[in-house]
Write an enzyme that holds these catalytic residues in place. Structure first.
Site, PDB file in Angstrom:
ATOM      1  N   GLU A 199      -1.290  -8.842   4.896  1.00  0.00           N
ATOM      2  CA  GLU A 199      -1.170  -8.966   6.365  1.00  0.00           C
ATOM      3  C   GLU A 199      -2.526  -8.839   7.054  1.00  0.00           C
ATOM      4  OE1 GLU A 199      -0.664  -6.272   4.737  1.00  0.00           O
ATOM      5  OE2 GLU A 199      -0.908  -4.456   5.943  1.00  0.00           O
TER       6      GLU A 199
ATOM      7  N   CYS B 146       0.833  -1.205   0.000  1.00  0.00           N
ATOM      8  CA  CYS B 146       0.000   0.000   0.000  1.00  0.00           C
ATOM      9  C   CYS B 146       0.872   1.262   0.000  1.00  0.00           C
ATOM     10  CB  CYS B 146      -0.976  -0.055   1.177  1.00  0.00           C
ATOM     11  SG  CYS B 146      -2.363   1.074   1.007  1.00  0.00           S
TER      12      CYS B 146
ATOM     13  N   HIS C 182      -3.609  -5.697   1.010  1.00  0.00           N
ATOM     14  CA  HIS C 182      -2.927  -5.982   2.281  1.00  0.00           C
ATOM     15  C   HIS C 182      -2.967  -7.463   2.647  1.00  0.00           C
ATOM     16  CE1 HIS C 182      -2.447  -1.799   3.827  1.00  0.00           C
ATOM     17  NE2 HIS C 182      -3.468  -1.555   3.019  1.00  0.00           N
TER      18      HIS C 182
END
Lengths: 100, 240
Positions: free
Chosen positions: B209, B87, B207
């Site tokens: 994560e 990002c 993302h």
């Protein structure tokens, strides 16, 4: 008692002058300018039918020191290429004005 | 393996990345402040996390790209270590010219925070080897500047060299239109993530994560992202 007084003679400094630099950064032609398009559409829809195109960019004003105008211009170009604009998507122009 | 997560003023996914990596047991993680000259110990992987470094002033990622630590990040990449930008981290990598292109505001002019699907275009990279090529996975997106831009000629070259690794798809596997191209933010060619020519620097807007910890939010497709990195270093070790 001997007091040594050292007088530091100022080294001959080049005369530095102050300049006001106004840098304008705009999206390059061919790069989608979403903000410009939105402003353009809104202006038209508010009756400003004479508007053909709107580009929205950034305006940056700097106060800088340089020996003369040409050196000031070089410094501004370096800063603009290095950080103030992203050459892939933006172009810039600037004006200089001597201060004081 | 060892990971360094760079923390910029305004980063907000730094600890999410740390938690994902610790949960996946990828080894120790050092959190490194952007103003450091280097890393406490040489990392195998450097992560530039998501967030709003320097409040997105000037251009997203532009100021962070000039941070002191970036010289060391470049050094790790030059030595063949892995560098990952997620990002805002992707925006920083493009501003630092470690990846080609630029991220422009979404065509909708809105900040998009949503579930998104991406197709894995290549499964032969350190960041994708635990997936199958063509597999559609779900990673959340949350950004305002996610429209990947590159002038047409260069975009063609990027595609020809196979540097597009993740591409937005319109839904998950199993549905009728699974994997069809779809660009939530207007990204050219639906590009969600690209890799450099040497194959060790990856930037992506979604993302992984946020799709790693079980029971946190729906979706754990990101686990194989980290598993890929583990496989990469495992293979390096096995080959001595």
């Amino acid at each position: 008692m001997i007091i040594l007084v050292i007088i530091r003679l100022g080294r001959h400094k080049k005369d530095m002058r102050c300049f006001k630099a106004d840098v304008t950064v705009l999206p390059k032609d061919g790069v989608l300018d979403i903000q410009g398009k939105a402003v353009e559409k809104t202006l038209r829809s508010h009756g400003y039918s004479e508007v053909d195109e709107v580009r929205v960019g950034r305006f940056i004003r700097l106060a800088i020191r340089a020996e003369d105008e040409s050196e000031a211009g070089e410094k501004i170009c370096r800063m603009a290429d290095d950080l103030l604009s992203n050459g892939l998507i933006e172009s810039y122009s600037y004006t200089l004005e001597a201060m004081r | 393996m060892r990971t360094a997560v760079v923390v910029f003023p305004g980063s907000n996914c730094d600890r999410d990345v740390m938690n994902a990596i610790l949960d996946m047991e990828l080894g120790p993680v050092d959190m490194v402040w952007h103003d450091e000259d280097g890393f406490p110990e040489r990392p195998d992987l450097v992560v530039l996390p998501g967030g709003f470094s320097y409040g997105d002033y000037l251009r997203s990622g532009a100021l962070a790209a000039k941070s002191r630590v970036m010289k060391a990040v470049r050094g790790i990449a030059d030595e063949g270590g892995l560098v990952l930008g997620i990002c805002n981290g992707f925006q920083i990598l493009t501003e630092a010219r470690m990846l080609p292109g630029a991220l422009l505001p979404n065509t909708s002019m809105r900040f998009i925070c949503a579930k998104s699907f991406v197709r894995v275009e290549r499964a032969d990279t350190p960041f994708t080897n635990a997936y199958a090529s063509g597999q559609v996975v779900q990673f959340p997106i949350a950004h305002h500047e996610g429209l990947y831009f590159l002038p047409p000629d260069e975009l063609g070259e990027l595609e020809a060299r196979g540097q597009v690794v993740y591409r937005y798809a319109n839904s998950s596997a199993g549905s009728a239109d699974a994997g069809e191209e779809y660009s939530p933010n207007g990204s050219l060619n639906g590009i969600a993530g690209i890799i450099n020519a040497s194959g060790n620097v990856l930037g992506l807007m979604p993302h992984p994560e946020r799709a790693t910890l079980k029971g946190l939010i729906r979706g754990t497709d990101g686990r194989n992202f980290w598993q890929s990195i583990r496989n990469h270093f495992g293979a390096l070790e096995a080959n001595g």
